[in-house]
Design an enzyme around this catalytic site. Structure first.
Site, PDB file in Angstrom:
ATOM      1  N   CYS A 241       0.829  -1.209   0.000  1.00  0.00           N
ATOM      2  CA  CYS A 241       0.000   0.000   0.000  1.00  0.00           C
ATOM      3  C   CYS A 241       0.865   1.261   0.000  1.00  0.00           C
ATOM      4  O   CYS A 241       1.495   1.544  -1.010  1.00  0.00           O
ATOM      5  CB  CYS A 241      -1.006  -0.037   1.139  1.00  0.00           C
ATOM      6  N   HIS A 322      -4.055  -5.088   0.220  1.00  0.00           N
ATOM      7  CA  HIS A 322      -3.579  -5.642   1.488  1.00  0.00           C
ATOM      8  C   HIS A 322      -3.588  -7.164   1.454  1.00  0.00           C
ATOM      9  O   HIS A 322      -4.583  -7.785   1.833  1.00  0.00           O
ATOM     10  CB  HIS A 322      -4.432  -5.109   2.643  1.00  0.00           C
ATOM     11  N   GLU A 324      -2.327  -9.185   3.431  1.00  0.00           N
ATOM     12  CA  GLU A 324      -2.484  -9.792   4.766  1.00  0.00           C
ATOM     13  C   GLU A 324      -3.960 -10.057   5.082  1.00  0.00           C
ATOM     14  O   GLU A 324      -4.269 -10.776   6.035  1.00  0.00           O
ATOM     15  CB  GLU A 324      -1.821  -8.923   5.831  1.00  0.00           C
TER      16      GLU A 324
HETATM   17  N1  LIG Z   1      -3.260   1.648   3.511  1.00  0.00           N
HETATM   18  C1  LIG Z   1      -2.295   2.449   3.106  1.00  0.00           C
HETATM   19  O1  LIG Z   1      -1.101   2.180   3.238  1.00  0.00           O
HETATM   20  C2  LIG Z   1      -2.709   3.778   2.543  1.00  0.00           C
HETATM   21  C3  LIG Z   1      -1.634   4.467   1.735  1.00  0.00           C
HETATM   22  C4  LIG Z   1      -1.865   5.954   1.536  1.00  0.00           C
HETATM   23  N2  LIG Z   1      -1.984   6.640   2.783  1.00  0.00           N
HETATM   24  C5  LIG Z   1      -3.089   6.180   0.690  1.00  0.00           C
HETATM   25  O2  LIG Z   1      -4.097   6.614   1.185  1.00  0.00           O
HETATM   26  O3  LIG Z   1      -3.060   5.899  -0.481  1.00  0.00           O
END
Ligand SMILES: NC(=O)CC[C@H](N)C(=O)O
Length: 352
Positions: A241, A322, A324
Site C-alpha cells: 500500500c 492488502h 495480509e
Molecule cells: N493503507 C495504506 O497504506 C494507505 C496508503 C496511503 N496513505 C493512501 O491513502 O493511499
C-alpha cells in the site's frame, strides 16, 4: 432531536445522532466493507481521516481485541447508518467521536461526486452546527500533515519472531497482521521507526527491506524513500500500500491523489502473468501514476490503476492492496511467501 452535526466542504451541514461525544475533523472517506470494522478502525492508515461505513449496520458481531490491527482506534471520527452499542461504547472509551442515524448513502454519493473532502464534526449534548463548521475550518489538507509518520510509527525498534530470514519492516503505520503474516512464515521481523536512517538499517543486517502501509500522502515519507534508493539492488525490496507508493517514488515513479480512493474488501485485481482475478482488501486514497523503473504486473479491474509492481532485475515486489487480508479474502496471502522466497534465494546466491 439531533445532537450531532457534520459540516461538509460542499457547504452542507448534516444532522445525526451522537453515539460517542466530542468534536473532530479529518478527511471524509468511505469504505464499502460489510465486515471487519474492528480491523478497519484500528488500521493506522486511517489516521487523520473520518471513516464512513457504507454498509448500514456496523457492530453486529461485537468487539474483540484479537482482531485489532494496532493498539488504538485511528480514524479521528466514525460515521455509520447504525452503530451497535458495543461499537459505540468502544469508541467512547477510546475518546473517538461517533455519529449514526443519518443517510450514509447521501454522504457516499457526495464523496463519489466531489471526491474525498474535509469534514468537521460536533457530537453530544452541547453540539452545534457552528462548532462543526469551526472544526471544518481548522481541518488541514492530508498532504500538509508532513510528519504524520510520527503519529503511527514505533518510537524504538522492536523484534518479532525468531526465523531464518531477517525482514526490516519500516513502520510507516504497519498493520499488526503484516508482522504476524511474516513471523508465521518463518521470518524475524525487525520493526523499525519510519525515520530510520541508512546506517541504522544497515546495522540490522536485513535480508529484505519491507516498507509498510501507512496514512496520508506518500510524499511525506522521505526517509523511507531514501532507504529504498540506497539499498535497492543490494537487498530485495517489498512494500504494501503506502509501501508500494514509496518504493515507486524512490525508483523514479510518481504518485497522485485519487478522487475518492479504494476502500473495501471486494476490489478485483487482475494478475497479468496468470490471467487470474483475485478479490482483495483495499484502503488507499493515493495511487502510483508512473511506475518508474518498475513493471506493472497487476491492475485494478475497475479503474486500471496499478495494484502490483515488480522488478526481476532489482528483486522488487510490491502490492497496492492488502495481501495480509485482515479483514478480507485470503486470495493473495502468497505474497508473503514470494517476499521471503526472494530473500532466501538472494541469501543462497550471495553464499555461492
Ligand atoms: N493503507 C495504506 O497504506 C494507505 C496508503 C496511503 N496513505 C493512501 O491513502 O493511499
Amino acid at each position: 432531536m439531533s445532537d450531532a452535526y457534520l459540516a461538509l466542504e460542499t457547504g452542507d451541514v448534516v444532522e445525526a445522532n451522537a453515539r460517542s461525544p466530542g468534536q473532530a475533523r479529518g478527511e471524509l472517506v468511505f469504505t464499502t466493507a460489510y465486515t471487519g470494522y474492528e480491523e478497519s478502525l484500528t488500521d493506522p492508515s486511517y489516521e487523520a481521516q473520518v471513516l464512513t461505513f457504507a454498509y448500514p449496520l456496523i457492530g453486529n458481531y461485537g468487539v474483540r481485541e484479537e482482531r485489532f490491527e494496532s493498539d488504538r482506534v485511528h480514524p479521528s471520527a466514525v460515521v455509520a447508518r447504525e452503530l451497535t452499542d458495543d461499537v459505540a461504547e468502544w469508541l467512547q472509551s477510546e475518546g473517538v467521536p461517533a455519529v449514526d442515524g443519518l443517510d450514509t448513502r447521501d454522504l457516499v454519493l457526495d464523496i463519489r461526486e466531489g471526491g474525498a473532502m474535509k469534514v468537521g464534526i460536533a457530537a453530544g449534548p452541547d453540539a452545534t452546527p457552528e462548532a462543526a463548521k469551526a472544526q471544518l475550518e481548522d481541518c488541514p489538507h492530508m498532504s500538509d500533515l508532513t510528519d504524520i509518520g510520527s503519529r503511527v510509527s514505533v518510537a524504538e525498534p522492536e523484534v518479532h519472531g525468531d526465523g531464518d530470514v531477517d525482514v526490516a519492516l519500516v513502520d510507516c503505520g504497519a498493520k499488526g497482521s503484516i508482522v504476524s503474516s511474516l513471523v508465521e512464515r518463518g521470518a524475524t521481523v525487525h520493526v523499525l521507526p519510519y525515520d530510520t536512517t541508512p546506517a541504522e538499517l544497515a546495522a540490522v543486517e536485513p535480508d529484505v527491506l519491507f516498507i509498510s502501509n501507512g496514512p496520508g500522502d506518500p510524499a511525506n515519507f522521505e526517509a523511507a524513500e531514501t532507504l529504498v534508493s540506497e539499498f535497492v539492488g543490494d537487498l530485495p525490496v517489498a512494500g504494501i500500500c503506502l509501501g508500494q507508493q514509496v518504493v515507486a517514488r524512490a525508483l523514479g515513479g510518481t504518485t497522485e491523489k485519487m478522487d475518492f480512493g479504494h476502500r473495501g474488501v471486494n476490489q478485483p485485481v487482475l494478475d497479468y502473468d496468470s490471467g487470474r482475478v483475485v478479490m482483495t482488501t483495499q484502503n488507499h486514497g493515493y495511487t502510483v501514476a508512473e511506475p518508474g523503473d518498475l513493471e506493472v504486473t497487476q491492475i485494478n479491474v475497475n479503474d486500471d490503476t496499478p495494484e502490483g509492481l515488480d522488478s526481476e532485475e532489482l528483486d522488487v515486489i510490491t502490492r497496492q492492496y492488502h495481501p495480509e487480508a485482515n479483514p478480507g479474502p485470503h486470495d493473495s496471502l502468497d505474497f508473503f511467501d514470494d517476499v521471503l522466497a526472494l530473500a532466501s534465494s538472494r541469501t543462497t546466491v550471495t553464499a555461492d
